[in-house]
Scaffold this active site. Structure first.
Site, mmCIF file in Angstrom:
data_model
loop_
_atom_site.group_PDB
_atom_site.id
_atom_site.type_symbol
_atom_site.label_atom_id
_atom_site.label_comp_id
_atom_site.label_asym_id
_atom_site.label_seq_id
_atom_site.Cartn_x
_atom_site.Cartn_y
_atom_site.Cartn_z
ATOM 1 N N LYS A 25 0.694 -1.089 0.317
ATOM 2 C CA LYS A 25 0.187 -0.121 0.252
ATOM 3 C C LYS A 25 1.056 1.131 0.833
ATOM 4 O O LYS A 25 1.705 1.142 1.092
ATOM 5 C CB LYS A 25 -1.061 0.199 1.462
ATOM 6 N N GLY A 39 -11.777 7.059 6.480
ATOM 7 C CA GLY A 39 -12.670 8.039 6.890
ATOM 8 C C GLY A 39 -14.070 7.303 7.479
ATOM 9 O O GLY A 39 -14.381 7.328 8.224
#
Lengths: 259, 65
Positions: free
Chosen positions: A102, A190
């Site tokens: 990532k 989020g």
């Protein structure tokens, strides 16, 4: 009941679970491992840091969250330049022995949004070096396309700032990114509660990545369980195809035969 | 030998990367090593010498998002 055949594939690796969980911010690694199990996760994100040489006996992540049980997705958290990110992931590849990673190249610690120019540059370096790169990015539709063209293995837009728990701030952008992408799209960052994860999946995302929403809950194990179901529910609803929205009521019971 | 490990000066007896990792009390299977900004693959730990002034990084996976 979830269709057992409903899998998703990133860089040639196929997974059934559409929930990727982070391994940060837990009380300890044991709780961390229990949460990852409760989430039904097959992939966990991990960070790479210097070994604490003053106490080599302190607990290690790999002794609890085992690499034989989960696919480790090393991140570049804390990197602010492409070079830092590449150096970190090369070390991660050596530590873990695989190239699925990532990429996140940060800009400002206040919002932790990625520096997309540096991200794109780092992606280019990593792709040339043979990595399969899942890219944390802004929910910029045009930039998402650029990342895909540059060889990203997955596009991972932030729904809101990392650790904010604000939920999906721009559904339109997430949907546009999903529609144009030929590689998996994951909401990364989020998510605050189960409904946020469901919305991400209803928008057609292939999976959701979260850390603080689980680790920061009062009962992380229970929230991990909730998130597992939220992702399944959202995915099922997406596949089922929701009813059209309408302005006015439409009675569910027949009008005929009223007494 | 005077070297730097993870940013801190250290005097070590180890002559190779493998010996250094062992001297530090670490499990070689759970760490990755960089010597003077170059990764030392695990298969080369035993054959890679430590020289005076080397800057060594020893890293591991930790929790992260």
């Amino acid at each position: 009941m979830t269709d057992a055949q409903d899998t998703w594939t990133v860089a040639g690796r196929t997974f059934s679970s559409r929930l990727i969980v982070g391994t940060g911010k837990y009380a300890d690694y044991a709780q961390n491992a229990a949460a990852a199990e409760a989430a039904g996760a097959e992939i966990v994100t991990v960070a790479l840091r210097r070994v604490n040489l003053s106490d080599p006996t302190q607990p290690m992540l790999v002794d609890h969250v085992k690499p034989e049980r989960f696919t480790f997705l090393p991140n570049t958290a804390g990197c602010f330049t492409g070079e830092d990110a590449v150096r970190t992931l090369r070390l991660a590849r050596e530590a873990g022995g695989w190239g699925l990673v990532k990429l996140e190249v940060l800009s400002d610690t206040a919002h932790l949004y990625p520096d997309m120019v540096e991200t794109l540059r780092a992606l280019d370096l990593l792709v040339k070096d043979g990595f399969d790169v899942m890219v944390y990015c802004t929910d910029d539709v045009v930039m998402a396309k650029r990342l895909e063209e540059a060889g990203a293995a997955a596009i991972m837009p932030a729904a809101a700032p990392i650790g904010s728990g604000l939920g999906i701030q721009n559904r339109v952008n997430i949907r546009l990114i999903v529609e144009q992408a030929k590689v998996p799209v994951l909401v990364d960052a989020g998510v605050g509660t189960a409904s946020d994860a469901t919305i991400a999946m209803e928008l057609g995302c292939d999976a959701v990545l979260m850390n603080t929403a689980i680790a920061g809950a009062k009962d992380p194990i229970r929230m991990a369980h909730a998130m597992k179901h939220a992702v399944i529910a959202g995915r099922e609803a997406y596949l089922a195809g929701r009813m059209p929205k309408r302005m006015y009521a439409s009675a569910s019971s027949p009008m005929a035969g009223l007494i | 030998m005077r070297i730097q490990v993870n940013g801190e000066p250290r005097v070590v007896a180890a002559a190779t990367v493998l010996a250094l990792v062992e001297e530090l009390g670490l499990d070689v299977r759970k760490v990755a090593v960089e010597r003077n900004l170059e990764i030392v693959p695990r298969s080369l730990h035993a054959g890679t010498p430590i020289a005076d002034g080397d800057r060594i990084e020893v890293v591991q996976f930790v929790g992260g998002g």
